[in-house]
Design a protein around this motif. Sequence first.
Motif, PDB file in Angstrom:
ATOM      1  N   VAL A 205       0.848  -1.194   0.000  1.00  0.00           N
ATOM      2  CA  VAL A 205       0.000   0.000   0.000  1.00  0.00           C
ATOM      3  C   VAL A 205       0.879   1.238   0.000  1.00  0.00           C
ATOM      4  CG1 VAL A 205      -1.748   1.307   1.244  1.00  0.00           C
ATOM      5  CG2 VAL A 205      -1.857  -1.196   1.199  1.00  0.00           C
ATOM      6  N   THR A 206       0.624   2.156  -0.937  1.00  0.00           N
ATOM      7  CA  THR A 206       1.407   3.386  -1.065  1.00  0.00           C
ATOM      8  C   THR A 206       0.609   4.570  -0.546  1.00  0.00           C
ATOM      9  OG1 THR A 206       2.582   2.536  -3.002  1.00  0.00           O
ATOM     10  CG2 THR A 206       2.609   4.914  -2.666  1.00  0.00           C
ATOM     11  N   THR A 207       1.225   5.359   0.341  1.00  0.00           N
ATOM     12  CA  THR A 207       0.608   6.587   0.826  1.00  0.00           C
ATOM     13  C   THR A 207       1.601   7.733   0.691  1.00  0.00           C
ATOM     14  OG1 THR A 207       1.299   6.092   3.109  1.00  0.00           O
ATOM     15  CG2 THR A 207      -0.914   5.394   2.451  1.00  0.00           C
ATOM     16  N   HIS A 208       1.049   8.959   0.694  1.00  0.00           N
ATOM     17  CA  HIS A 208       1.884  10.158   0.533  1.00  0.00           C
ATOM     18  C   HIS A 208       1.591  11.122   1.684  1.00  0.00           C
ATOM     19  CE1 HIS A 208       3.262   8.957  -3.459  1.00  0.00           C
ATOM     20  NE2 HIS A 208       2.006   8.611  -3.715  1.00  0.00           N
ATOM     21  N   PRO A 209       2.408  11.108   2.741  1.00  0.00           N
ATOM     22  CA  PRO A 209       2.170  11.979   3.892  1.00  0.00           C
ATOM     23  C   PRO A 209       2.212  13.459   3.514  1.00  0.00           C
ATOM     24  CG  PRO A 209       3.743  10.239   4.423  1.00  0.00           C
ATOM     25  CD  PRO A 209       3.548  10.197   2.949  1.00  0.00           C
ATOM     26  N   ALA A 210       1.268  14.213   4.076  1.00  0.00           N
ATOM     27  CA  ALA A 210       1.267  15.663   3.900  1.00  0.00           C
ATOM     28  C   ALA A 210       2.291  16.298   4.837  1.00  0.00           C
ATOM     29  CB  ALA A 210      -0.123  16.219   4.174  1.00  0.00           C
ATOM     30  N   LEU A 211       2.803  17.470   4.442  1.00  0.00           N
ATOM     31  CA  LEU A 211       3.949  18.083   5.116  1.00  0.00           C
ATOM     32  C   LEU A 211       3.556  19.350   5.874  1.00  0.00           C
ATOM     33  CD1 LEU A 211       6.323  17.624   2.082  1.00  0.00           C
ATOM     34  CD2 LEU A 211       6.696  16.572   4.311  1.00  0.00           C
ATOM     35  N   TYR A 212       3.927  19.418   7.154  1.00  0.00           N
ATOM     36  CA  TYR A 212       3.760  20.648   7.929  1.00  0.00           C
ATOM     37  C   TYR A 212       4.885  21.638   7.644  1.00  0.00           C
ATOM     38  CZ  TYR A 212      -0.163  19.821  11.170  1.00  0.00           C
ATOM     39  OH  TYR A 212      -1.403  19.668  11.730  1.00  0.00           O
ATOM     40  N   TYR A 213       6.117  21.131   7.472  1.00  0.00           N
ATOM     41  CA  TYR A 213       7.228  21.997   7.115  1.00  0.00           C
ATOM     42  C   TYR A 213       8.340  21.158   6.525  1.00  0.00           C
ATOM     43  CZ  TYR A 213       9.703  20.551  11.422  1.00  0.00           C
ATOM     44  OH  TYR A 213      10.329  19.835  12.401  1.00  0.00           O
ATOM     45  N   THR A 214       9.290  21.840   5.872  1.00  0.00           N
ATOM     46  CA  THR A 214      10.475  21.180   5.327  1.00  0.00           C
ATOM     47  C   THR A 214      11.704  22.008   5.658  1.00  0.00           C
ATOM     48  OG1 THR A 214      10.465  22.308   3.180  1.00  0.00           O
ATOM     49  CG2 THR A 214       9.120  20.302   3.373  1.00  0.00           C
ATOM     50  N   SER A 215      12.852  21.340   5.635  1.00  0.00           N
ATOM     51  CA  SER A 215      14.155  21.989   5.712  1.00  0.00           C
ATOM     52  C   SER A 215      15.142  21.017   5.085  1.00  0.00           C
ATOM     53  CB  SER A 215      14.532  22.304   7.161  1.00  0.00           C
ATOM     54  OG  SER A 215      14.975  21.138   7.826  1.00  0.00           O
ATOM     55  N   PRO A 216      16.387  21.427   4.841  1.00  0.00           N
ATOM     56  CA  PRO A 216      17.348  20.481   4.263  1.00  0.00           C
ATOM     57  C   PRO A 216      17.619  19.274   5.150  1.00  0.00           C
ATOM     58  CG  PRO A 216      18.103  22.730   3.942  1.00  0.00           C
ATOM     59  CD  PRO A 216      16.918  22.808   4.863  1.00  0.00           C
ATOM     60  N   THR A 217      17.458  19.412   6.463  1.00  0.00           N
ATOM     61  CA  THR A 217      17.827  18.315   7.372  1.00  0.00           C
ATOM     62  C   THR A 217      16.643  17.663   8.070  1.00  0.00           C
ATOM     63  OG1 THR A 217      18.164  19.876   9.194  1.00  0.00           O
ATOM     64  CG2 THR A 217      20.089  19.321   7.835  1.00  0.00           C
ATOM     65  N   GLN A 218      15.442  18.196   7.883  1.00  0.00           N
ATOM     66  CA  GLN A 218      14.314  17.664   8.642  1.00  0.00           C
ATOM     67  C   GLN A 218      12.988  18.024   7.998  1.00  0.00           C
ATOM     68  OE1 GLN A 218      14.695  17.899  12.946  1.00  0.00           O
ATOM     69  NE2 GLN A 218      12.667  18.791  13.049  1.00  0.00           N
ATOM     70  N   LEU A 219      12.082  17.033   7.958  1.00  0.00           N
ATOM     71  CA  LEU A 219      10.714  17.228   7.488  1.00  0.00           C
ATOM     72  C   LEU A 219       9.763  16.803   8.599  1.00  0.00           C
ATOM     73  CD1 LEU A 219      11.023  15.261   4.094  1.00  0.00           C
ATOM     74  CD2 LEU A 219      11.661  17.657   4.495  1.00  0.00           C
ATOM     75  N   ALA A 220       8.612  17.459   8.689  1.00  0.00           N
ATOM     76  CA  ALA A 220       7.550  17.024   9.603  1.00  0.00           C
ATOM     77  C   ALA A 220       6.314  16.717   8.775  1.00  0.00           C
ATOM     78  CB  ALA A 220       7.239  18.099  10.635  1.00  0.00           C
ATOM     79  N   ALA A 221       5.776  15.506   8.945  1.00  0.00           N
ATOM     80  CA  ALA A 221       4.678  15.046   8.107  1.00  0.00           C
ATOM     81  C   ALA A 221       3.672  14.259   8.934  1.00  0.00           C
ATOM     82  CB  ALA A 221       5.221  14.185   6.964  1.00  0.00           C
ATOM     83  N   VAL A 222       2.474  14.022   8.359  1.00  0.00           N
ATOM     84  CA  VAL A 222       1.433  13.230   8.991  1.00  0.00           C
ATOM     85  C   VAL A 222       1.300  11.922   8.224  1.00  0.00           C
ATOM     86  CG1 VAL A 222      -0.995  13.098   9.633  1.00  0.00           C
ATOM     87  CG2 VAL A 222       0.210  15.301   9.745  1.00  0.00           C
ATOM     88  N   LEU A 223       1.496  10.800   8.908  1.00  0.00           N
ATOM     89  CA  LEU A 223       1.352   9.499   8.264  1.00  0.00           C
ATOM     90  C   LEU A 223      -0.140   9.222   8.059  1.00  0.00           C
ATOM     91  CD1 LEU A 223       3.004   7.048   7.281  1.00  0.00           C
ATOM     92  CD2 LEU A 223       2.521   5.984   9.492  1.00  0.00           C
ATOM     93  N   PRO A 224      -0.584   9.020   6.819  1.00  0.00           N
ATOM     94  CA  PRO A 224      -2.021   8.841   6.564  1.00  0.00           C
ATOM     95  C   PRO A 224      -2.620   7.676   7.346  1.00  0.00           C
ATOM     96  CG  PRO A 224      -0.864   9.282   4.519  1.00  0.00           C
ATOM     97  CD  PRO A 224       0.195   9.070   5.572  1.00  0.00           C
ATOM     98  N   ALA A 225      -3.882   7.829   7.723  1.00  0.00           N
ATOM     99  CA  ALA A 225      -4.590   6.793   8.470  1.00  0.00           C
ATOM    100  C   ALA A 225      -4.669   5.484   7.697  1.00  0.00           C
ATOM    101  CB  ALA A 225      -5.993   7.280   8.820  1.00  0.00           C
ATOM    102  N   ALA A 226      -4.633   5.557   6.362  1.00  0.00           N
ATOM    103  CA  ALA A 226      -4.757   4.361   5.536  1.00  0.00           C
ATOM    104  C   ALA A 226      -3.480   3.536   5.457  1.00  0.00           C
ATOM    105  CB  ALA A 226      -5.186   4.758   4.120  1.00  0.00           C
ATOM    106  N   THR A 227      -2.384   4.014   6.061  1.00  0.00           N
ATOM    107  CA  THR A 227      -1.129   3.267   6.030  1.00  0.00           C
ATOM    108  C   THR A 227      -1.258   2.008   6.876  1.00  0.00           C
ATOM    109  OG1 THR A 227       0.041   5.387   5.885  1.00  0.00           O
ATOM    110  CG2 THR A 227       1.360   3.418   6.339  1.00  0.00           C
ATOM    111  N   PRO A 228      -1.015   0.832   6.310  1.00  0.00           N
ATOM    112  CA  PRO A 228      -1.165  -0.396   7.098  1.00  0.00           C
ATOM    113  C   PRO A 228      -0.015  -0.574   8.090  1.00  0.00           C
ATOM    114  CG  PRO A 228      -0.410  -0.922   4.897  1.00  0.00           C
ATOM    115  CD  PRO A 228      -0.696   0.552   4.909  1.00  0.00           C
ATOM    116  N   VAL A 229      -0.262  -1.389   9.100  1.00  0.00           N
ATOM    117  CA  VAL A 229       0.769  -1.735  10.077  1.00  0.00           C
ATOM    118  C   VAL A 229       1.748  -2.715   9.450  1.00  0.00           C
ATOM    119  CG1 VAL A 229       1.180  -2.916  12.266  1.00  0.00           C
ATOM    120  CG2 VAL A 229      -0.707  -1.270  12.056  1.00  0.00           C
ATOM    121  N   GLY A 230       3.016  -2.537   9.718  1.00  0.00           N
ATOM    122  CA  GLY A 230       4.047  -3.428   9.196  1.00  0.00           C
ATOM    123  C   GLY A 230       5.325  -2.673   8.919  1.00  0.00           C
TER     124      GLY A 230
END
Length: 638
Positions: A205-230
């Motif tokens: 299953v492929t998901t694309h987390p949305a981004l709160y912010y970016t920088s060259p060394t760090q990103l903050a994102a939300v892992l979609p609810a549809a992402t399976p466990v594993g």
Amino acid sequence: MKHIAIAVFALAFPFAVLADVAGTPTLQANTVLNLDTGATASSGGDLLWDGSTITPQGKAKTYNLGTLFSLNGFTKAYFDGFKVVATSTPIPASALVVGDLFGAFTNGGNTAGVLVTAKSGGSITLQFITFITPVPIGPAITAIVNNSSFIPPGFPNYGIAPSSLFQVIGSGLSDPGDIVLQSSQPPGIPPTLNGTSVTVVVNGVTTHPALYYTSPTQLAAVLPAATPVGTGTITVNYKGTTTAPASIQVVPSALGINTYNTNTGVATDAFTGALLGFTNSGSPGQTITLWATGLGSDPADSDTTYTSSPHSVNTPLQIYIGGVSANILYQGASPYPGVNQINLTIPDSVPSGCWISLAAVAGGVVSNIVTLPINNGGGACTDPQTGLNGNQISSGGGQTLRTGLVALIQTNSPSNTGARTITNSTDAAFEKYTGLYAPSNALSPGGCIVNDLTPVSVNFTGLDPGTISLTGPSGLSVTLGSQLGIKGAFFAMLPAGSIPQSGGTFTFKGSGGADVGPFTSTIIFSNPLLTWTNPSAAASIDKSQGLQVTWTGGNPGTFVFITGASTSTSLKITGGYTCLASVDAGQFTVPSYILSALPTGSGGTGLQNDVYSSLAATGLDIGLALGDISYSVASSYK
């Protein structure tokens, strides 16, 4: 409630990323360790183990920090703070016990942290990490962590839950420039930001987390609810160039509690939105909102857009404040994507203090452990151990305090033959701090924390108190000498028997100097001293059962620290804990949920009784005298 400020607390901003060289070598006598490469040889390198002591080689230097049991969490910046006082003097055998930590500065110009994890006969086992600045070669991922807990991969409570905020750490991940936190108001946080997008693939299953912010060394994102466990892969694409796949471990729940002031949990009054802090403590019976992420999948709410009607997440959840179970009123989503809120009532029986532990167990997995200031009726907290109050504890890092500490110390540790080795010493530190006082591992009585060893960044300068002397039973009389030539730092070894089992009265006297006036301060050890009565119980620890520790003696009305740490040599990780109990109780059980956060491996357990008295002198804002009786044993954690 006021949510705007909490959105800022919910996101941690970038920190420097370092590549490192790490290892867990066992050195035989007359072996040299090269900390820049991890190689061992008979000559060269940085540290020579001669079967008894460790001696820096060439231009290498070391500074011994004492028995801290863990390397996890210490940063390059922390060790660099001791570079000015590091020396080429050998580290003596008496200091090289299991759990001893020291900083090292290599011939290659790098900084390292070194921990003693085992010592037997003429061999010693070390765990080390050498911090080396990487050379960027395009976008790369070095770590994936929960945005609030920062628990590293390999720990039992590590993982990224669906519907949670997480961070991607690396290099070359996005455009340089100031970070701009994206709004979750419609149309919501974007899947592509500043030329950067993220792809997660788990169980096909492929998901694309949305981004709160970016920088060259760090990103903050939300892992979609549809992402399976594993276990799956994560990649970052930056302007057409994709990183090598990195592993991501998706779990049903892995709660991370937001913090500020190093380890204070982000909690607000449920009705006014006022943030709890050292001068605005939580009060028994008060309803508060705890802010977190990682409670579990939330398909009822958006992964990208603010909602005015968030839904609950029914993951099994327990909250312990000062070891007391709290009544949970609501647990689930907040209006903000990826951010959880937990409404609860502070128990009436919770202890008071500036650093009352708070632990959450979600889905059987313990969170990071944070602290809350608690005081009956609110207002400024008071620490029952040291007497410090919330007005003396800087929440913004800008307070300047002049402090003085004199200490009398006895350590009881096992020798190579298994016999008990008793060492007596005294030291003193008189310093002016800027940025005091919010220590990362502070703890008030009644609870436990899983140690965060990230240091508080403060600036300090030494103060001149003049000459310091110590007198005690059986004619003890010693003048403390300068410690490594550092202004305001003093030390002296004491003869065997200087601190008798029957206790006694010890008096520190300061003559007064350019910065600090004359003083007299007394430490009284009760008869008998603290004795750990069941050290064998800590030899082999079943993490699922908890650990009961018992003792006799010690000063009535004082407190006992119970500490432990475990290292997994295969995973190259170390975790530790600290609990604080009343000495009068004679026992304490370290909860299984605390032990569950430690890796399976070997390490140590310690017991320590601290006795405080005041030290009053002109030129000081805070003065304390400390008496310390401690025990340590080697432990395995299963």
